[in-house]
Scaffold this active site. Structure first.
Site, PDB file in Angstrom:
ATOM      1  N   TYR A 177       0.845  -1.211   0.000  1.00 14.29           N
ATOM      2  CA  TYR A 177       0.000   0.000   0.000  1.00 14.29           C
ATOM      3  C   TYR A 177       0.874   1.253   0.000  1.00 14.29           C
ATOM      4  O   TYR A 177       0.665   2.181  -0.791  1.00 14.29           O
ATOM      5  CB  TYR A 177      -0.896  -0.070   1.232  1.00 14.29           C
ATOM      6  CG  TYR A 177      -1.709   1.160   1.540  1.00 14.29           C
ATOM      7  CD1 TYR A 177      -2.910   1.396   0.888  1.00 14.29           C
ATOM      8  CD2 TYR A 177      -1.303   2.070   2.519  1.00 14.29           C
ATOM      9  CE1 TYR A 177      -3.684   2.514   1.195  1.00 14.29           C
ATOM     10  CE2 TYR A 177      -2.058   3.192   2.830  1.00 14.29           C
ATOM     11  CZ  TYR A 177      -3.252   3.408   2.169  1.00 14.29           C
ATOM     12  OH  TYR A 177      -4.007   4.518   2.475  1.00 14.29           O
ATOM     13  N   ALA A 179       3.898   1.632  -0.993  1.00 15.68           N
ATOM     14  CA  ALA A 179       4.601   1.788  -2.270  1.00 15.68           C
ATOM     15  C   ALA A 179       3.707   2.517  -3.271  1.00 15.68           C
ATOM     16  O   ALA A 179       4.150   3.425  -3.984  1.00 15.68           O
ATOM     17  CB  ALA A 179       5.004   0.421  -2.818  1.00 15.68           C
ATOM     18  N   GLU A 215     -15.141   1.787   7.725  1.00 14.51           N
ATOM     19  CA  GLU A 215     -15.327   0.379   8.131  1.00 14.51           C
ATOM     20  C   GLU A 215     -14.129  -0.488   7.772  1.00 14.51           C
ATOM     21  O   GLU A 215     -13.619  -1.243   8.591  1.00 14.51           O
ATOM     22  CB  GLU A 215     -16.553  -0.187   7.407  1.00 14.51           C
ATOM     23  CG  GLU A 215     -17.722  -0.449   8.305  1.00 14.51           C
ATOM     24  CD  GLU A 215     -18.918  -0.920   7.504  1.00 14.51           C
ATOM     25  OE1 GLU A 215     -18.840  -2.005   6.906  1.00 14.51           O
ATOM     26  OE2 GLU A 215     -19.920  -0.180   7.484  1.00 14.51           O
TER      27      GLU A 215
HETATM   28  P1  NDP Z   1     -12.761   2.141   1.676  1.00 12.59           P
HETATM   29  O1  NDP Z   1     -12.125   0.802   1.717  1.00 12.59           O
HETATM   30  O2  NDP Z   1     -13.846   2.458   2.615  1.00 12.59           O
HETATM   31  O3  NDP Z   1     -13.307   2.430   0.210  1.00 12.59           O
HETATM   32  C1  NDP Z   1     -12.574   2.069  -0.910  1.00 12.59           C
HETATM   33  C2  NDP Z   1     -13.395   2.372  -2.140  1.00 12.59           C
HETATM   34  O4  NDP Z   1     -12.657   1.929  -3.294  1.00 12.59           O
HETATM   35  C3  NDP Z   1     -14.733   1.657  -2.142  1.00 12.59           C
HETATM   36  O5  NDP Z   1     -15.707   2.475  -2.741  1.00 12.59           O
HETATM   37  C4  NDP Z   1     -14.455   0.431  -3.003  1.00 12.59           C
HETATM   38  O6  NDP Z   1     -15.674  -0.004  -3.557  1.00 12.59           O
HETATM   39  C5  NDP Z   1     -13.494   1.019  -4.044  1.00 12.59           C
HETATM   40  N1  NDP Z   1     -12.651  -0.001  -4.663  1.00 12.59           N
HETATM   41  C6  NDP Z   1     -11.955  -0.994  -4.056  1.00 12.59           C
HETATM   42  N2  NDP Z   1     -11.330  -1.759  -4.965  1.00 12.59           N
HETATM   43  C7  NDP Z   1     -11.644  -1.232  -6.177  1.00 12.59           C
HETATM   44  C8  NDP Z   1     -11.326  -1.595  -7.513  1.00 12.59           C
HETATM   45  N3  NDP Z   1     -10.558  -2.655  -7.790  1.00 12.59           N
HETATM   46  N4  NDP Z   1     -11.824  -0.851  -8.519  1.00 12.59           N
HETATM   47  C9  NDP Z   1     -12.617   0.225  -8.263  1.00 12.59           C
HETATM   48  N5  NDP Z   1     -12.951   0.623  -7.019  1.00 12.59           N
HETATM   49  C10 NDP Z   1     -12.476  -0.106  -5.991  1.00 12.59           C
HETATM   50  O7  NDP Z   1     -11.542   3.205   1.768  1.00 12.59           O
HETATM   51  P2  NDP Z   1     -11.394   4.500   2.674  1.00 12.59           P
HETATM   52  O8  NDP Z   1     -12.605   5.329   2.517  1.00 12.59           O
HETATM   53  O9  NDP Z   1     -10.930   4.099   4.007  1.00 12.59           O
HETATM   54  O10 NDP Z   1     -10.164   5.216   1.933  1.00 12.59           O
HETATM   55  C11 NDP Z   1     -10.363   6.168   0.909  1.00 12.59           C
HETATM   56  C12 NDP Z   1      -9.009   6.750   0.544  1.00 12.59           C
HETATM   57  O11 NDP Z   1      -8.403   7.314   1.702  1.00 12.59           O
HETATM   58  C13 NDP Z   1      -8.028   5.719   0.003  1.00 12.59           C
HETATM   59  O12 NDP Z   1      -7.283   6.260  -1.057  1.00 12.59           O
HETATM   60  C14 NDP Z   1      -7.144   5.442   1.198  1.00 12.59           C
HETATM   61  O13 NDP Z   1      -5.857   5.009   0.831  1.00 12.59           O
HETATM   62  C15 NDP Z   1      -7.092   6.817   1.853  1.00 12.59           C
HETATM   63  N6  NDP Z   1      -6.733   6.736   3.267  1.00 12.59           N
HETATM   64  C16 NDP Z   1      -7.582   6.130   4.154  1.00 12.59           C
HETATM   65  C17 NDP Z   1      -7.209   6.014   5.477  1.00 12.59           C
HETATM   66  C18 NDP Z   1      -8.103   5.373   6.494  1.00 12.59           C
HETATM   67  O14 NDP Z   1      -7.643   5.177   7.632  1.00 12.59           O
HETATM   68  N7  NDP Z   1      -9.346   5.069   6.164  1.00 12.59           N
HETATM   69  C19 NDP Z   1      -5.906   6.493   5.951  1.00 12.59           C
HETATM   70  C20 NDP Z   1      -5.115   7.120   4.942  1.00 12.59           C
HETATM   71  C21 NDP Z   1      -5.522   7.239   3.647  1.00 12.59           C
HETATM   72  P3  NDP Z   1     -15.931  -1.469  -4.149  1.00 12.59           P
HETATM   73  O15 NDP Z   1     -15.400  -2.451  -3.166  1.00 12.59           O
HETATM   74  O16 NDP Z   1     -17.406  -1.498  -4.332  1.00 12.59           O
HETATM   75  O17 NDP Z   1     -15.211  -1.493  -5.473  1.00 12.59           O
END
Ligand code: NDP
Length: 287
Positions: A177, A179, A215
């Protein structure tokens, strides 16, 4: 004594002269939010809806996207639509941008937020997983940016890239992640320089987030982390403010000191130690 004092006065002047955010800034704007079926992306969609934006959201799970779109319409979005598909497929990434062109007639803000599933544990040596995650978390961001640039140049719009402190500093248990997030910094910080040289008026905001209470993040990391997660609704709003104000970088819940970054270059060993101390490690692991 005079030089630090003048520095402080200048810093104060710079901060007080900065424009403040107003929700009207995003009213009527055409915005793509990726990864908006859950978590921070979902919350950004709701904030944008309340502000009256045109919203195009995407992720893989159609049923969740449908619900988010319905809620966005109830909250007052100027329009709300979704496309489902996977960002492992670069053709899909480009297709999402094309959809904005066809259905919204252009684009003002591209919010790159989605993140592929990874593990929160010691690096397991799976090179295939690193490659796949780079495609989802990095290459699709590049592909969407390339496709969206003509529209963003026309609107003098914004690119918002959601990253993490794990993309600035080495954290344990997130090797693949991290990276992908470091790669985003390299690509978008270099691109920003070129935009500046070429007078391209498209802003790039890199968002450096700490632990947020989504979540998926809580399920993956809460048992290891000794820090409480910050609220996703507030985080989502701060990201939108940073993008609308065309900030270069946004740090959420790191305060104005951005302490990890200050230490990174001047006291790297101390920073490494402080980072490790925020993790729950059993005594065998500490040796
Ligand atoms: P979530 O895991 O809650 O959401 C991820 C989203 O990406 C979902 O809508 C998921 O939907 C979608 N997704 C996952 N895989 C794919 C795929 N292969 N193609 C298209 N869409 C995809 O993430 P967060 O809300 O926690 O994080 C959002 C951002 O914030 C990210 O970039 C994360 O790195 C960054 N971040 C989050 C932190 C945290 O603690 N929450 C900390 C630091 C940064 P679906 O599964 O339906 O495709």
């Amino acid at each position: 004594i005079l030089i630090p004092f003048l520095g402080l006065v200048l810093a104060f002047w710079f901060y007080s002269a900065r424009e403040n955010f107003k929700p009207e800034m995003l009213k009527g704007k055409r915005v793509i939010v990726t990864g908006a079926s859950t978590g921070i992306g979902e919350q950004m969609a709701y904030h944008l809806a309340r502000m009256g934006s045109h919203i195009l959201i995407t992720a893989r799970t159609e049923a969740k996207l449908q619900k988010v779109v319905e809620r966005c319409r109830e909250l007052g979005a100027a329009s709300a639509r979704y496309i489902s598909g996977t960002m492992e497929d670069m053709a899909f990434a480009e297709h999402v941008v094309k959809e904005a062109e066809t259905s919204l007639g252009g684009l003002d803000m591209l919010i790159l937020n989605h993140v592929g599933t990874s593990y929160f544990d010691y690096f397991n040596g799976d090179v295939g997983h690193v490659r796949k995650l780079l495609e989802i978390n990095f290459l699709s961001y590049v592909a969407m940016t390339v496709s969206a640039l003509p529209m963003l140049k026309e609107s003098e719009g914004s690119i918002v890239v959601v990253s993490s402190m794990a993309g600035k500093v080495g954290f344990p248990f997130t090797v693949p992640y991290s990276a992908t997030k470091f790669a985003l910094d390299g690509f978008f910080s270099s691109l920003r320089q070129e935009f500046s040289i070429q007078s391209v008026n498209v802003s790039i905001t890199l968002c450096i987030l700490g632990f947020i209470d989504t979540e998926n993040a809580v399920r993956a990391a809460a048992h290891r982390l000794l820090v409480p997660p910050a609220p996703r609704e507030e985080c989502a709003l701060e990201i939108l403010k940073g993008g609308a104000l065309r900030r270069r970088e946004l740090y959420y819940r790191y305060g104005s000191t951005r302490l990890p970054l200050l230490l990174r270059d001047w006291a790297a060993e101390l920073l490494d130690y402080l980072v490790r101390s925020r993790y729950r490690l059993d005594s065998a692991e500490k040796n």
